[in-house]
Design an enzyme around this catalytic site. Structure first.
Site, PDB file in Angstrom:
ATOM      1  CD  GLN A   1     -13.016 -17.189 -57.625  1.00 55.78           C
ATOM      2  OE1 GLN A   1     -12.027 -18.046 -57.118  1.00 55.78           O
ATOM      3  NE2 GLN A   1     -13.736 -17.427 -58.579  1.00 55.78           N
TER       4      GLN A   1
ATOM      5  NE  ARG B   1     -15.523 -13.064 -58.491  1.00 58.19           N
ATOM      6  CZ  ARG B   1     -15.923 -12.875 -57.256  1.00 58.19           C
ATOM      7  NH1 ARG B   1     -15.734 -11.810 -56.590  1.00 58.19           N
ATOM      8  NH2 ARG B   1     -16.412 -13.844 -56.642  1.00 58.19           N
ATOM      9  N   GLY B   2     -18.815 -12.864 -59.534  1.00 60.07           N
ATOM     10  CA  GLY B   2     -19.635 -13.173 -58.680  1.00 60.07           C
ATOM     11  C   GLY B   2     -21.235 -12.809 -59.186  1.00 60.07           C
ATOM     12  CB  ALA B   3     -24.280 -14.776 -58.899  1.00 63.22           C
TER      13      ALA B   3
ATOM     14  CG  ASN C   1     -21.048 -20.591 -53.910  1.00 68.11           C
ATOM     15  OD1 ASN C   1     -21.297 -19.628 -54.559  1.00 68.11           O
ATOM     16  ND2 ASN C   1     -20.262 -20.550 -53.039  1.00 68.11           N
ATOM     17  CE  LYS C   2     -15.896 -19.936 -58.144  1.00 64.00           C
ATOM     18  NZ  LYS C   2     -15.934 -20.083 -59.696  1.00 64.00           N
TER      19      LYS C   2
ATOM     20  CG  ASP D   1     -22.493 -18.529 -58.773  1.00 68.22           C
ATOM     21  OD1 ASP D   1     -21.901 -18.940 -57.952  1.00 68.22           O
ATOM     22  OD2 ASP D   1     -22.148 -17.596 -59.350  1.00 68.22           O
TER      23      ASP D   1
ATOM     24  NE  ARG E   1     -18.203 -16.980 -65.443  1.00 68.21           N
ATOM     25  CZ  ARG E   1     -17.738 -16.832 -64.029  1.00 68.21           C
ATOM     26  NH1 ARG E   1     -17.535 -15.964 -63.567  1.00 68.21           N
ATOM     27  NH2 ARG E   1     -17.396 -18.005 -63.336  1.00 68.21           N
TER      28      ARG E   1
HETATM   29  O1  MRU Z   1     -16.513 -17.713 -60.722  1.00 67.61           O
HETATM   30  P1  MRU Z   1     -17.036 -16.595 -59.749  1.00 67.61           P
HETATM   31  O2  MRU Z   1     -16.044 -15.994 -59.108  1.00 67.61           O
HETATM   32  O3  MRU Z   1     -18.161 -15.738 -60.486  1.00 67.61           O
HETATM   33  O4  MRU Z   1     -17.981 -17.414 -58.904  1.00 67.61           O
HETATM   34  C1  MRU Z   1     -18.353 -16.637 -57.709  1.00 67.61           C
HETATM   35  C2  MRU Z   1     -19.246 -17.568 -56.827  1.00 67.61           C
HETATM   36  O5  MRU Z   1     -19.214 -18.584 -56.629  1.00 67.61           O
HETATM   37  C3  MRU Z   1     -19.805 -16.552 -55.652  1.00 67.61           C
HETATM   38  O6  MRU Z   1     -19.970 -17.517 -54.393  1.00 67.61           O
HETATM   39  C4  MRU Z   1     -21.567 -16.532 -55.771  1.00 67.61           C
HETATM   40  O7  MRU Z   1     -21.466 -15.921 -57.192  1.00 67.61           O
HETATM   41  C5  MRU Z   1     -21.934 -15.567 -55.034  1.00 67.61           C
HETATM   42  S1  MRU Z   1     -21.682 -13.912 -55.096  1.00 67.61           S
HETATM   43  C6  MRU Z   1     -22.409 -13.004 -54.037  1.00 67.61           C
END
Ligand code: MRU
Length: 365
Positions: A209, A56-58, A260-261, A250, A102
């Site tokens: 996370q 996960r993470g963009a 973002n999250k 994201d 996603r």
């Molecule tokens: O649901 P996730 O864990 O994929 O969400 C991730 C985030 O919100 C991160 O902050 C974002 O992707 C930046 S990662 C460099």
């Protein structure tokens, strides 16, 4: 293959083996307790890994999607589709499934579009040739992400003062990228410059996370980190315990509104109330200029069991409905700067984003 904690120092949690054609992903659902790899042999495996947050993470999602394209081509090749007339149609279908895994992180669609564009522009007329082109490109994108993160880190470290305590939300580090990190990349750069910084990692309900992943990789790298419950944010700021907030993104709209999250928007509002600057660190590939503002960004809703259960046990009475929005949007006016590989962009973002893309275009004519 590298193993942890080396993984957390640099990269290696996304690993494509050219020997057996399998993509191995450090399974982030199991951290910090267990360090195990999840194997993806075909597109369905990669889609499962993305949906279930094995990875996960963009930016990490984007890199995984690029390797997912490779898996799609090799899967068709194994099925003997090269001989069939319509391998192109089959491949299109697999790419579509991949791109839909996603919705919020623009890097996923960006990556699949990019790989597809390479296919259509060069028209490799056979699957084996396309496979070779895509393998080289996925490896290049993975290496480029690390280089871009390091450039962001160097720019972003300028925003951090000696002795700062930096709050971050979610995980935007090694594990969320091909390596190094966006928001945590900035923190690593400041740490390496011996700025004597400390980090508060918000735990980030429901997937944790911050508690599980951010604390895990900061600890591995020797950066002092304290985990706080998400709802401690106001108290910590009121007590003057936070000097900066740095988060990843994201998807960033053309006007600077940033998805973002879930919880980031609340942190940013509290930061405004306590005069703490909020920085977003993200590569230009996270900026979606087709989205005029945050209202146009699709927000993922995730399965309810992530909220109703912890460690397999119920924490909500049966049949009580819950919300599980995975992201929220922080309005541009709450953001002090957007840290990119083209420098730290200042408001108004409509203009500074357009200028950054123009500079990037000049760098890569
Ligand atoms: O649901 P996730 O864990 O994929 O969400 C991730 C985030 O919100 C991160 O902050 C974002 O992707 C930046 S990662 C460099």
């Amino acid at each position: 293959m590298r193993t942890s904690p080396q993984i957390c120092k640099e990269s290696g949690h996304i690993y494509f083996s050219h020997d057996d054609g399998v993509l191995r992903l450090l399974d982030q659902r199991l951290l910090p307790g267990r360090e195990e790899y999840f194997s993806c042999a075909d597109t369905q495996d990669a889609v499962y890994a993305l949906k279930e947050m094995v990875v996960r993470g963009a930016p990490a999602i984007g890199v995984t999607a690029a390797w997912g394209c490779v898996l799609a081509a090799s899967e068709l090749l194994r099925r003997g589709a090269d001989a069939a007339v319509d391998w192109e149609n089959e491949l299109e279908k697999l790419l579509e499934i991949l791109a839909d895994a996603r919705p919020t992180a623009v890097n996923l669609v960006w990556s699949v579009k990019h790989m597809r564009g390479l296919w259509l522009s060069r028209v490799p007329d056979s699957l084996p040739r396309l496979l070779a082109v895509w393998k080289a490109e996925a490896a290049r994108l993975q290496a480029e992400d690390i280089a871009v993160n390091k450039r962001m880190g160097a720019y972003g470290a300028e925003c951090i003062d000696r002795g700062d305590t930096v709050m971050t939300h979610c995980n935007a580090g090694v594990l969320a990228t091909a390596g190094y990190g966006t928001a945590l990349g900035v923190i690593y750069a400041a740490h390496d410059q011996k700025k004597n910084i400390r980090v508060i990692a918000n735990e980030t309900r429901p997937f944790l996370q911050g508690a599980r992943l951010t604390a895990y990789e900061l600890k591995a790298r020797g950066v002092p980190v304290t985990v706080a419950c998400d709802n401690a944010c106001a108290l910590l700021m009121k007590r003057g315990m936070v000097q900066k907030v740095i988060v990843g993104a994201d998807r960033i709209a053309a006007n600077g509104d940033t998805a973002n999250k879930i919880g980031t928007y609340g942190v940013a509002l509290l930061a405004k109330a306590h005069k703490v600057p909020v920085y977003v660190a993200a590569p230009l590939s996270t900026i979606d200029r087709a989205c005029p503002d945050g209202d146009a960004i699709p927000i993922e809703t995730r399965p309810t069991h992530e909220v109703t259960h912890m460690g397999g046990s119920p924490v909500v009475p049966e049949d009580v409905p819950v919300y599980n929005f995975a992201f929220d949007v922080t309005p541009a006016e709450l953001i002090a700067g957007i840290i990119t590989e083209q420098g730290v962009l200042a408001p108004p973002y409509g203009r500074s984003i357009a200028e950054a893309f123009a500079r990037a275009g000049a760098d890569n004519p």
